[in-house]
Design an enzyme around this catalytic site. Structure first.
Site, PDB file in Angstrom:
ATOM      1  N   SER A 128       0.823  -1.202   0.000  1.00  0.00           N
ATOM      2  CA  SER A 128       0.000   0.000   0.000  1.00  0.00           C
ATOM      3  C   SER A 128       0.859   1.254   0.000  1.00  0.00           C
ATOM      4  O   SER A 128       1.960   1.261   0.553  1.00  0.00           O
ATOM      5  CB  SER A 128      -0.876  -0.014   1.264  1.00  0.00           C
ATOM      6  OG  SER A 128      -1.367   1.267   1.552  1.00  0.00           O
ATOM      7  N   TYR A 153      -2.227   0.310  10.116  1.00  0.00           N
ATOM      8  CA  TYR A 153      -2.428  -0.391   8.828  1.00  0.00           C
ATOM      9  C   TYR A 153      -1.174  -0.230   7.971  1.00  0.00           C
ATOM     10  O   TYR A 153      -0.583  -1.217   7.527  1.00  0.00           O
ATOM     11  CB  TYR A 153      -3.646   0.176   8.085  1.00  0.00           C
ATOM     12  CG  TYR A 153      -3.664  -0.249   6.635  1.00  0.00           C
ATOM     13  CD1 TYR A 153      -3.276   0.636   5.626  1.00  0.00           C
ATOM     14  CD2 TYR A 153      -3.998  -1.546   6.280  1.00  0.00           C
ATOM     15  CE1 TYR A 153      -3.253   0.234   4.302  1.00  0.00           C
ATOM     16  CE2 TYR A 153      -3.982  -1.950   4.958  1.00  0.00           C
ATOM     17  CZ  TYR A 153      -3.597  -1.050   3.965  1.00  0.00           C
ATOM     18  OH  TYR A 153      -3.564  -1.448   2.651  1.00  0.00           O
ATOM     19  N   LYS A 157       1.807  -3.066   6.829  1.00  0.00           N
ATOM     20  CA  LYS A 157       2.241  -3.323   5.439  1.00  0.00           C
ATOM     21  C   LYS A 157       3.754  -3.107   5.315  1.00  0.00           C
ATOM     22  O   LYS A 157       4.453  -3.851   4.640  1.00  0.00           O
ATOM     23  CB  LYS A 157       1.492  -2.394   4.474  1.00  0.00           C
ATOM     24  CG  LYS A 157       0.022  -2.724   4.318  1.00  0.00           C
ATOM     25  CD  LYS A 157      -0.181  -4.090   3.664  1.00  0.00           C
ATOM     26  CE  LYS A 157      -1.642  -4.412   3.431  1.00  0.00           C
ATOM     27  NZ  LYS A 157      -1.825  -5.713   2.787  1.00  0.00           N
TER      28      LYS A 157
END
Ligand code: WQD
Length: 341
Positions: A128, A153, A157
């Protein structure tokens, strides 16, 4: 008879996963979906069969289920893995960090162990743009230093990418491509699959389409005091079908690498669109005005980020075909059809 290229698609019943399964089928790969359906509709495999006209192999289960992975590893001679399975809402991850670190890291590590055990070398990792954090410049290239992500988040990643970097040449022989998505939106032109968030949508586009169809009263724009042209955040919105196609090209690219390998690519359009511009464009494309109000900033948001996509174009021979207007058109088509499926 050429050997079938089975690809384990974790989270393959999800938004990006399901669109990628179609692209794999259309390009001669044999996808095997593994999904716990925590954030996906259980009838997605049936819908994929309707679209593709062929049987879809779908297994319900968690990436952390070692016994299940062993059964799958013995049943299929997997050529590769595309690992989508993860929680992915930036805003929610700030509120529930342990949920994100636990699920996103344990599922990922379980899949890497599975790959090592069954000597599966090829992996495309669903990464991402949030790994860049609040980059100094809004337009990021793959050489942009990976900043301190502003959300658990993004951090999860980043940790996964680091694990791949640390391990690909340490005896695993992994061949790795990390695909750093910008903002996926839109739906398959059939309107039979699309983004189907559980509960109140975290992401902008499904919230807009649910407002347009009357499921939500009004959109709250999280902040209009950012250092951007109209004060609202700027993102690089990319059509999910373009994104799916990039995964096939990434697998093809890995197929041409002789041994251990690691690389990363930005997947965006290279065009930045603000939240307010999305609202205005939605009205222009669909004729539906979106009632909205300005609210406070959402923790974890970066003011603006969009992609430099030269590398994917030059190396993967990939670039986005669709613009935001078309993506909005397909998102709206899906929203109107999804409850009739
Ligand atoms: C976009 C903008 C919000 C909802 C997403 C994915 C993430 C990653 C990157 C793939 C922000 C604003 C939103 C609302 C709003 N992609 N917004 N009101 O946070 O950029 O992250 O793309 O890995 O997985 O989640 O996307 O759609 O949540 O927000 O104003 O009700 O819209 O503040 O500025 P985000 P988003």
């Amino acid at each position: 008879m050429t050997e079938k290229k089975y690809v384990l698609v974790t989270g393959g019943a999800g938004y990006i996963g399901s669109h990628t399964v179609l692209a794999l089928i259309n390009n001669g790969y044999e996808p095997v979906i593994l999904d716990n359906y925590r954030n996906a509709n259980e009838n997605v495999p049936d819908r994929l069969e309707r679209i593709s006209g062929r049987k879809i192999i779908a297994v319900k289960g968690a990436c952390q289920d070692e016994e299940l992975l062993n059964e799958l590893g013995q049943q299929y001679n997997f050529w590769g893995v595309i690992h989508f399975a993860a929680d992915k809402a930036v805003g929610e991850s700030v509120q529930k960090p342990l949920k994100y670190y636990d699920n996103n890291l344990t599922s990922f590590l379980s899949i890497l162990n599975f790959m090592e055990k069954f000597e599966i070398k090829n992996i495309v990792f669903s990464s991402s743009c949030t790994v860049y954090g609040a980059a100094d410049t809004a337009i990021v290239t793959e050489e942009t230093p990976l900043g301190a992500p502003l959300s658990p988040y993004g951090a999860s990643k980043l940790f996964c990418e680091q694990i791949l970097k640390d391990s690909f040449d340490k005896g695993t022989g992994f061949k790795v491509v990390s695909l750093r998505y910008f903002n996926p939106i839109g739906a398959h032109s059939s309107g039979i699959i699309g983004e189907e968030p559980q509960g109140v949508p975290n992401n902008l586009m499904p919230y807009i389409t649910q407002t347009a169809i009357g499921e939500r009263e009004a959109l709250t724009v999280f902040g209009n005091d950012y250092p951007t042209p109209d004060g609202t955040c700027v993102r690089d919105y990319i059509h999910v079908v373009d994104l799916a196609e990039a995964h096939v090209l990434a697998l093809n690219y890995l197929d041409h690498q002789d041994n251990k390998f690691w690389d990363a690519f930005n997947l965006g359009t290279g065009v930045g669109t603000s939240v307010k511009e999305c609202i205005d464009l939605f009205a222009k494309v669909t004729g539906k005005e979106i009632p909205f109000k300005y609210g406070p900033r959402r923790p974890g948001d970066v003011p603006q980020i969009y992609a430099k996509v030269d590398k994917a174009r030059d190396v993967l021979k990939w670039e986005a075909k669709y613009d935001v207007a078309y993506a909005i058109e397909t998102a709206w088509n899906w929203e109107q059809k999804k409850d009739t499926l």
